[in-house]
Write a protein that holds these residues in place. Structure first.
Motif, PDB file in Angstrom:
ATOM      1  N   SER A  42       0.834  -1.213   0.000  1.00 19.56           N
ATOM      2  CA  SER A  42       0.000   0.000   0.000  1.00 19.56           C
ATOM      3  C   SER A  42       0.864   1.256   0.000  1.00 19.56           C
ATOM      4  O   SER A  42       0.553   2.239  -0.688  1.00 19.56           O
ATOM      5  CB  SER A  42      -0.930  -0.006   1.218  1.00 19.56           C
ATOM      6  N   TRP A  43       1.937   1.246   0.768  1.00 14.41           N
ATOM      7  CA  TRP A  43       2.856   2.388   0.792  1.00 14.41           C
ATOM      8  C   TRP A  43       3.429   2.642  -0.606  1.00 14.41           C
ATOM      9  O   TRP A  43       3.489   3.784  -1.071  1.00 14.41           O
ATOM     10  CB  TRP A  43       4.000   2.137   1.777  1.00 14.41           C
ATOM     11  N   THR A  44       3.836   1.581  -1.265  1.00 14.27           N
ATOM     12  CA  THR A  44       4.411   1.705  -2.598  1.00 14.27           C
ATOM     13  C   THR A  44       3.399   2.270  -3.584  1.00 14.27           C
ATOM     14  O   THR A  44       3.724   3.131  -4.411  1.00 14.27           O
ATOM     15  CB  THR A  44       4.911   0.331  -3.088  1.00 14.27           C
ATOM     16  N   ALA A  45       2.157   1.777  -3.511  1.00 17.48           N
ATOM     17  CA  ALA A  45       1.105   2.259  -4.409  1.00 17.48           C
ATOM     18  C   ALA A  45       0.858   3.752  -4.220  1.00 17.48           C
ATOM     19  O   ALA A  45       0.708   4.499  -5.197  1.00 17.48           O
ATOM     20  CB  ALA A  45      -0.178   1.471  -4.168  1.00 17.48           C
ATOM     21  N   MET A  46       0.844   4.202  -2.958  1.00 14.50           N
ATOM     22  CA  MET A  46       0.592   5.612  -2.687  1.00 14.50           C
ATOM     23  C   MET A  46       1.761   6.489  -3.130  1.00 14.50           C
ATOM     24  O   MET A  46       1.562   7.563  -3.713  1.00 14.50           O
ATOM     25  CB  MET A  46       0.331   5.802  -1.185  1.00 14.50           C
ATOM     26  N   ILE A  47       2.979   6.032  -2.885  1.00 17.29           N
ATOM     27  CA  ILE A  47       4.160   6.790  -3.320  1.00 17.29           C
ATOM     28  C   ILE A  47       4.173   6.921  -4.841  1.00 17.29           C
ATOM     29  O   ILE A  47       4.428   8.005  -5.386  1.00 17.29           O
ATOM     30  CB  ILE A  47       5.449   6.101  -2.814  1.00 17.29           C
ATOM     31  N   SER A  48       3.886   5.819  -5.535  1.00 18.57           N
ATOM     32  CA  SER A  48       3.849   5.846  -7.007  1.00 18.57           C
ATOM     33  C   SER A  48       2.732   6.756  -7.504  1.00 18.57           C
ATOM     34  O   SER A  48       2.906   7.480  -8.503  1.00 18.57           O
ATOM     35  CB  SER A  48       3.659   4.432  -7.552  1.00 18.57           C
TER      36      SER A  48
END
Length: 705
Positions: free
Chosen positions: A487-493
């Protein structure tokens, strides 16, 4: 759970036939047998029921169920042994529907007494067919009649609950059992492992040891599988020591489980040495070895082991076939996959769900969606993996609409959609910028309770980000548990794609405070954020920290981000040097970044070099020819520019026209620059002129347009 047919036939009930049944069947046709049985019903019986049951048993043992059923139906009288023999034959042939149907007829025949063995067979049939309703009815009868106290019935009841996925009921039933044996303990441990509760399974294994119950080879094997799933190397070593003390460490069950355990715990050489020391590895051992290689990402070694297995004269089973196809799918070797498909058809493995699902995956990985759909269409039964595989494959191949339709069909006809299937279609909605369908799926996820899963949340964040609703994505992220890096990666992207570089970088810095570690995809997101913001030094800081701090080897995509970052900053020489030193063969993407930057900077030499490499990789690339021609033209080198355009014309290539599209009320409208083919083109042009005009436009004027 295996039930031995011999338990139903005590020796005192069996008498030797006066002649071999094989000879009997050779000179009497099935019709003659039936006629003889009917005739004997009206005449004095010359063959007693014991002999008939013996003949019936022989037919069942030899797998001649159709003949056995004809003989059974023609029997003038049927006793408990007759019914038990026929039902056990269906159960052992996995024909649980017919077994339960016959059991119901026996139950209706009140003169036939019920016993623990026949009840255990019926419960096993319920386990095979995943029929929890019939199983619960039998449970009630067993409680009322007192058969529930039989360890034989209890073990079958436990197995039925565990195979139906009713882990809590199964565990509760086991805890209340007055008598337990090694079969009961093994059933609860096996059920928990298969349901994903490996830690709880090891707890029961420990209790079994404390209670002084003797282990068998299968109990050791399933406990080792639990250790493998949890990657509990020390526990696995302890169990290995116990198998040596018990003298079962050389049995194929245990050796295969030990090999898998060591391999999954990162000790691949230990697992391979165990296999190498086996005298005559069977198909299970070879399959375990191939599985070890494939799951470790060493697909070629797995295929090589399959070839060696065939050279040793060992025939593959359906599980071997499925794992080999999985390895081929990872390698995207369509030619090998076609050979395995042919082999599966030849030996009759296409009825196996694991083989059919693996073949679908292979075809989808090779972008052969039509072939994958053909396999799906001819499958007699489908499980949740079948549906999810095709849905995810459609999404990955760009067939978002087909994936959405299949998910809708799954909701109506199939099992409850998994988070994997749902997340795949949600992500596809993002790729198509289809916000309406994405919101429908979000609502469905809320309805079925999948909205809180990590996979679904990350898919929703990606979907809303790609559809331009970054605030919706932001809301989902901050309302989630935030306990997984996905989820963190999705939001950063998402932040990076929308140009919110500061938010992306700030969120990346908070990852360590949440007790998480960024993965390789997370770094692509933060490097993209640095790229959009032009933070060259910060980008290099993150890039260098991948290896220095997180032990992550940069991939081609990470190098691509850094090269693009340098190009955007105008540092073309450094970008070119990085392309030369990257540990991968440069593709046309990185050279295109350099070519585009060279055009903006007017650097002819650098652009010429980049275009040369692009044309070596793709001689027909129209974009490289045109961009290089524009560079020459900007420098006043008209002859060179004309030569490049002449080369492009001689190859018959034109630059692909860029286009955009929008979906309104399920109708897609596409547009190309200067295009006037749309039926409402005049209205659109008038409205655009009003919007871009310098004069103030009222809402009434817009409405009139």
């Amino acid at each position: 759970m295996v039930f031995l047919l011999g338990h139903a036939f005590p020796k005192r009930f069996l008498a030797k036939s006066r002649f071999a049944f094989g000879d009997f069947i050779s000179f009497l046709s099935l019709e003659q047998i039936r006629t003889g049985f009917i005739r004997s019903q009206h005449a004095s019986a010359q063959v007693n029921l014991v002999e008939l049951n013996s003949q019936l048993k022989n037919l069942v043992i030899n797998g001649k169920l159709r003949n056995a059923r004809s003989m059974f139906d023609s029997l003038p009288n049927k006793d408990q042994i007759s019914w038990t023999t026929m039902i056990s034959g269906y159960v052992n042939a996995s024909d649980s529907v017919e077994a339960l149907s016959l059991f119901s007829k026996m139950w209706a025949a009140s003169e036939i007494p019920m016993d623990p063995f026949i009840l255990s067979l019926a419960l096993k049939a319920c386990a095979l067919t995943v029929d929890i309703n019939s199983g619960e009815m039998l449970h009630g009868f067993c409680v009322k009649s007192g058969f529930v106290n039989s360890v034989f019935v209890g073990s079958a009841m436990l197995d039925m609950y565990m195979k139906n996925g009713r882990v809590l009921e199964g565990s509760s039933f086991f805890d209340d059992m007055p008598l337990r044996n090694v079969v009961s303990w093994t059933a609860i441990i096996t059920g928990l492992v298969r349901a994903g509760f490996s830690y709880q399974a090891l707890c029961y294994f420990s209790k079994m040891w404390s209670n002084g119950v003797e282990y068998d080879a299968y109990t050791f094997a399933i406990a080792l599988k639990a250790c493998a799933d949890l990657e509990f190397l020390n526990s696995g070593k302890e169990i290995h020591a116990r198998t040596i003390k018990r003298g079962v460490d050389t049995t194929s069950y245990v050796v295969n489980s030990l090999s898998a355990m060591y391999s999954k715990c990162g000790k691949l050489t230990h697992g391979l040495s165990l296999f190498a020391n086996m005298n005559n590895p069977d198909v299970v051992s070879w399959t375990s070895l191939i599985t070890t290689y494939v799951q470790a990402g060493q697909d070629q070694q797995g295929i090589d082991s399959f070839v060696k297995m065939r050279e040793h004269g060992v025939s593959p089973n359906e599980y071997t076939c499925a794992i080999v196809i999985s390895g081929i799918a990872s390698m995207a070797r369509l030619d090998w996959g076609l050979q395995m498909h042919g082999h599966a058809l030849q030996v009759g493995f296409m009825k196996s769900l694991s083989v059919a699902n693996s073949l679908m995956t292979m075809y989808l990985k090779c972008e052969q969606c039509v072939s994958a759909r053909e396999i799906y269409n001819v499958m007699s039964t489908r499980d949740i993996i079948s549906w999810s595989t095709l849905i995810a494959g459609y999404c990955q191949c760009g067939y978002g609409e087909e994936a959405f339709e299949l998910l809708t069909q799954m909701r109506i006809e199939g099992p409850k959609p998994s988070e994997f299937a749902l997340s795949s279609v949600i992500s596809a909605c993002g790729s198509m910028a289809n916000l309406d369908q994405g919101r429908q799926l979000h609502a469905y996820a809320l309805t079925v309770g999948l909205d809180r899963t990590a996979m679904a949340q990350s898919a929703l964040i990606i979907m809303y980000s790609k559809c331009g609703s970054i605030r919706e994505a932001d809301k989902i992220f901050y309302s989630s548990e935030k306990d997984d890096i996905v989820s963190w990666t999705a939001m950063i992207s998402g932040y990076a794609e929308h140009g919110h570089s500061h938010e992306a970088i700030n969120l990346f810095e908070k990852i360590s405070h949440a007790g998480l570690k960024p993965d390789s995809i997370t770094f692509i997101g933060v490097l993209s954020a640095c790229n959009h913001a032009g933070f060259v030094d910060l980008g290099f800081h993150y890039f260098n920290s991948m290896t220095a701090k997180y032990r992550i080897n940069p991939s081609k995509e990470h190098f691509g981000c850094m090269i693009d970052l340098l190009c955007r900053a105008g540092r073309l020489r450094e970008a070119e040097d990085m392309i030369k030193i990257m540990p991968f063969e440069p593709d046309d993407v990185v050279w295109t970044s350099l070519l585009r930057a060279s055009t903006e900077q007017g650097n002819v030499e650098c652009g010429r070099n980049a275009a040369k490499h692009i044309l070596q990789l793709n001689p027909d690339c129209a974009g490289a020819h045109i961009t290089l021609a524009n560079i020459f033209a900007s420098q006043g080198k008209w002859n060179e520019a004309a030569y490049m355009r002449k080369m492009l014309k001689s190859k018959g290539r034109v630059k692909e026209t860029g286009w955009s599209w929008i979906k309104i009320k399920n109708q897609i409208s596409s547009f190309v620059s200067g295009d006037k083919s749309h039926p409402q083109s005049a209205v659109i042009q008038n409205l655009l002129e009003l919007i871009v005009s310098t004069e103030e436009v009222t809402l009434e004027e817009l409405a009139l347009s």
